[in-house]
Scaffold this motif. Structure first.
Motif, mmCIF file in Angstrom:
data_model
loop_
_atom_site.group_PDB
_atom_site.id
_atom_site.type_symbol
_atom_site.label_atom_id
_atom_site.label_comp_id
_atom_site.label_asym_id
_atom_site.label_seq_id
_atom_site.Cartn_x
_atom_site.Cartn_y
_atom_site.Cartn_z
ATOM 1 N N THR A 1 1.269 -55.120 -23.914
ATOM 2 C CA THR A 1 2.079 -54.747 -25.075
ATOM 3 C C THR A 1 1.235 -54.879 -26.332
ATOM 4 O O THR A 1 0.504 -55.858 -26.483
ATOM 5 C CB THR A 1 3.328 -55.647 -25.209
ATOM 6 O OG1 THR A 1 4.051 -55.642 -23.983
ATOM 7 C CG2 THR A 1 4.242 -55.161 -26.327
ATOM 8 N N VAL A 2 1.337 -53.893 -27.214
ATOM 9 C CA VAL A 2 0.706 -53.963 -28.535
ATOM 10 C C VAL A 2 1.820 -53.969 -29.570
ATOM 11 O O VAL A 2 2.695 -53.096 -29.551
ATOM 12 C CB VAL A 2 -0.252 -52.774 -28.787
ATOM 13 C CG1 VAL A 2 -0.749 -52.770 -30.228
ATOM 14 C CG2 VAL A 2 -1.421 -52.814 -27.822
ATOM 15 N N LEU B 1 6.518 -51.687 -34.659
ATOM 16 C CA LEU B 1 6.571 -51.084 -33.325
ATOM 17 C C LEU B 1 6.128 -52.081 -32.267
ATOM 18 O O LEU B 1 5.339 -52.981 -32.543
ATOM 19 C CB LEU B 1 5.635 -49.872 -33.231
ATOM 20 C CG LEU B 1 5.840 -48.699 -34.164
ATOM 21 C CD1 LEU B 1 4.684 -47.723 -34.016
ATOM 22 C CD2 LEU B 1 7.151 -48.006 -33.858
ATOM 23 N N ALA B 2 6.604 -51.843 -31.063
ATOM 24 C CA ALA B 2 6.078 -52.517 -29.877
ATOM 25 C C ALA B 2 5.782 -51.418 -28.869
ATOM 26 O O ALA B 2 6.650 -50.601 -28.553
ATOM 27 C CB ALA B 2 7.083 -53.513 -29.315
ATOM 28 N N CYS B 3 4.559 -51.367 -28.381
ATOM 29 C CA CYS B 3 4.143 -50.358 -27.402
ATOM 30 C C CYS B 3 3.833 -51.074 -26.092
ATOM 31 O O CYS B 3 2.889 -51.863 -26.023
ATOM 32 C CB CYS B 3 2.908 -49.612 -27.893
ATOM 33 S SG CYS B 3 3.118 -48.821 -29.505
ATOM 34 N N GLU C 1 -0.360 -58.482 -26.288
ATOM 35 C CA GLU C 1 -0.124 -59.371 -25.162
ATOM 36 C C GLU C 1 -0.983 -58.851 -24.025
ATOM 37 O O GLU C 1 -1.036 -57.646 -23.776
ATOM 38 C CB GLU C 1 1.343 -59.350 -24.739
ATOM 39 C CG GLU C 1 2.265 -60.082 -25.666
ATOM 40 C CD GLU C 1 3.705 -60.093 -25.174
ATOM 41 O OE1 GLU C 1 3.991 -59.595 -24.061
ATOM 42 O OE2 GLU C 1 4.551 -60.598 -25.919
ATOM 43 N N MET C 2 -1.642 -59.786 -23.341
ATOM 44 C CA MET C 2 -2.516 -59.398 -22.245
ATOM 45 C C MET C 2 -2.201 -60.254 -21.021
ATOM 46 O O MET C 2 -1.821 -61.409 -21.163
ATOM 47 C CB MET C 2 -3.978 -59.564 -22.647
ATOM 48 C CG MET C 2 -4.369 -58.671 -23.814
ATOM 49 S SD MET C 2 -6.096 -58.850 -24.283
ATOM 50 C CE MET C 2 -6.880 -57.892 -23.027
ATOM 51 N N GLU C 3 -2.348 -59.631 -19.860
ATOM 52 C CA GLU C 3 -2.228 -60.337 -18.590
ATOM 53 C C GLU C 3 -3.458 -60.008 -17.759
ATOM 54 O O GLU C 3 -3.719 -58.838 -17.480
ATOM 55 C CB GLU C 3 -0.969 -59.892 -17.836
ATOM 56 C CG GLU C 3 0.330 -60.320 -18.481
ATOM 57 C CD GLU C 3 1.550 -59.837 -17.722
ATOM 58 O OE1 GLU C 3 1.423 -59.463 -16.536
ATOM 59 O OE2 GLU C 3 2.631 -59.830 -18.326
ATOM 60 N N ASN C 4 -4.206 -61.042 -17.392
ATOM 61 C CA ASN C 4 -5.419 -60.861 -16.593
ATOM 62 C C ASN C 4 -6.384 -59.853 -17.226
ATOM 63 O O ASN C 4 -6.951 -59.009 -16.532
ATOM 64 C CB ASN C 4 -5.085 -60.432 -15.166
ATOM 65 C CG ASN C 4 -4.216 -61.446 -14.458
ATOM 66 O OD1 ASN C 4 -4.423 -62.646 -14.603
ATOM 67 N ND2 ASN C 4 -3.244 -60.975 -13.707
#
Length: 162
Positions: free
Chosen positions: A38-39, A53-55, A30-33
């Motif tokens: 989150t990976v 996993l969620a990092c 997930e990316m913002e700008n």
């Protein structure tokens, strides 16, 4: 010399991992700008993908990594549950990484039990000190590593344009 972990470092780690064709894991971010927040890591099996996993990453105003929270997938609750976190604190000489575990019963982070201090010595030696908290609550050196880099300036190219 300032040593930092930036937005670009995290993005590079994600890109390298996601491009690895022989890995048993798949990655999504997930990316913002343009910043990775989150990976998600998935197991790659015969049945398809399953969450692992969620990092989650947080940054300061300078774009430096300040916190990484790793959550593990719980098959019973079908949700990510906090596992551990790394907190990053920067100085002019390097940075410190503090590790803490999640207390499932109390639903809060446990006290920091381990730290790693990365310190640049005389511009050419990276000193890594691993500290663990003892029974009295004091941090004691548990391991140390020194990395010598006598060729620091040789990677830079100068261009003489006339």
């Amino acid at each position: 010399m300032e040593t930092i972990i930036t937005v670009l470092t995290v993005l590079s780690l994600y890109m390298n991992a996601s491009l690895n064709q022989s890995s048993e894991y798949c990655y999504n971010a997930e990316m913002e700008n343009g910043i990775v927040t989150t990976v998600y890591v998935y197991n790659q099996g015969e049945e398809g993908l399953s969450p692992r996993l969620a990092c989650h990453y947080d940054y300061d105003a300078l774009g430096r990594l300040t916190e990484k929270v790793v959550s593990r997938w719980d098959v019973w609750s079908k949700s990510y549950q906090p596992s551990y976190r790394l907190q990053f604190c920067y100085t002019d000489e390097g940075y410190e990484v503090a590790h803490s575990e999640w207390n499932k019963n109390l639903q809060e982070w446990k006290d920091i039990q381990e730290k790693a201090i990365y310190h640049i010595e005389k511009g050419q030696v990276l000193s890594v000190n691993y500290l663990q908290k003892n029974h009295q609550g004091d941090y004691r050196l548990s391991n140390q590593l020194n990395v010598f880099s006598p060729y620091e300036g040789l990677l830079l190219a100068e261009m003489d344009v006339k």
